[in-house]
Design an enzyme around this catalytic site. Structure first.
Site, PDB file in Angstrom:
ATOM      1  N   LYS A  53       0.822  -1.208   0.000  1.00 30.33           N
ATOM      2  CA  LYS A  53       0.000   0.000   0.000  1.00 30.33           C
ATOM      3  C   LYS A  53       0.857   1.260   0.000  1.00 30.33           C
ATOM      4  CE  LYS A  53      -3.685  -2.559   2.228  1.00 30.33           C
ATOM      5  NZ  LYS A  53      -4.272  -3.034   3.496  1.00 30.33           N
ATOM      6  N   GLN A  97      -4.704  -1.877   9.773  1.00 33.76           N
ATOM      7  CA  GLN A  97      -4.570  -3.200   9.162  1.00 33.76           C
ATOM      8  C   GLN A  97      -5.196  -4.263  10.060  1.00 33.76           C
ATOM      9  OE1 GLN A  97      -3.299  -3.789   6.019  1.00 33.76           O
ATOM     10  NE2 GLN A  97      -4.099  -5.856   6.329  1.00 33.76           N
ATOM     11  N   ASP A 120     -10.767   2.774   4.129  1.00 37.28           N
ATOM     12  CA  ASP A 120     -11.233   1.440   3.731  1.00 37.28           C
ATOM     13  C   ASP A 120     -12.737   1.367   3.515  1.00 37.28           C
ATOM     14  OD1 ASP A 120      -9.818  -0.756   2.991  1.00 37.28           O
ATOM     15  OD2 ASP A 120      -9.578  -1.590   4.991  1.00 37.28           O
TER      16      ASP A 120
END
Length: 295
Positions: A53, A97, A120
């Site tokens: 990422k 995460q 997200d």
């Protein structure tokens, strides 16, 4: 029949190239879109995902903030890190995460992120807007993996209107959100959402024009389960140790023999994964635009 490949790397490159001018326009106003990641513990796959990422962010010229915390980090310490990032005007998108160590409350952590900085698309506020069908890629963030899977099909001219899509897995990260996205009027697919309580899964699969599997069971979907010509997307991730090398090997939910029945199939890795990261970049850029409207 041998399936055509849904090349996620190629589609992701297209998505990112379309972000270049939007990023440049922000930078001309003195704004560099910023992605912050929070990683707790030493889970190797999580570290690999975060590295990818930040690599994508660097390639696009986005700013990166990394917070790597030890596995014994307390809930209070993690909350403080999120609060710091929420308050940082140079951070436009925050991603924690998952999975987190067992002693931490994942849902509480996701809810603590400022919804405007939810990279997200998994904050309850943003998911609620998706349920109400009042959001879009500019208004609020969409969940990265589901929208990436759909974008991968659309960029290969796969018409989903009126198609019967069978989704395996009801997790909010992929399965449930896919059902919501696919049934919006702009796409107009019909969705069957299957899960561990589904009776006779193969009978559902044989009716599907499109199969999207996100359950993490190696090679669950067999060639014999598919309708000839179905479009098949493999979003599942599981790992087994290669006995010869001693290293973990990535496995998807779709049996490789399915490529002889399907019309299109996404590889795993190299299919939906790159699109997930591309949509993350898109969410961060859109967040920077929302937070800094032109005067």
């Amino acid at each position: 029949m041998t399936a055509q490949i849904l090349d996620g790397e190629k589609a992701a490159t297209e998505v990112k190239s379309e972000l270049v001018e939007r990023i440049a326009a922000l930078k001309r106003r003195g704004i560099t879109p910023g992605l912050a990641t929070v990683l707790v513990g030493e889970d190797p796959p999580s570290h690999a995902y975060v590295r990818m990422k930040h690599r994508d962010a660097a390639a696009l010229g986005l700013a990166s903030v990394e917070r790597q915390l030890p596995a014994e980090t307390s809930q209070e310490e993690l909350d403080a890190v999120i609060d710091e990032l929420n308050a940082n005007p140079e951070v436009h998108g925050i991603l924690v995460q998952i999975p987190l160590p067992k002693h931490l409350d994942e849902q509480a952590v996701l809810e603590r992120i400022d919804p405007a900085k939810d990279a997200d698309g998994l904050h309850p506020v943003n998911l609620g807007r998706l349920v109400l069908n009042v959001n879009g890629p500019i208004d609020t963030p969409l969940p990265c993996t589901p929208v990436g899977a759909i974008e991968l099909m659309l960029r290969n001219d796969i018409d989903l209107k009126g198609k019967h899509v069978v989704v395996l897995g009801r997790g909010i990260t992929v399965g449930r959100a896919l059902g919501l996205l696919l049934t919006r009027r702009a796409i107009n697919a019909t969705v069957t959402l299957t899960h561990t309580g589904t009776v006779d899964l193969p009978s559902h699969l044989r009716q599907a024009d499109v199969v999207i599997s996100a359950v993490g069971v190696p090679h669950l979907v067999k060639a014999a389960d598919l309708k000839p010509g179905a479009v098949v997307l493999d979003v599942g991730v599981s790992r087994e140790i290669n006995e010869e090398t001693g290293k973990p090997k990535l496995l998807g939910d779709i049996d490789p023999a399915a490529a002889e029945v399907a019309s299109w199939i996404s590889p795993n890795p190299g299919g939906v994964g790159p699109m997930t990261r591309a949509m993350l970049m898109s969410n961060v850029v859109a967040a920077a635009e929302r937070q800094n409207p032109p005067r």
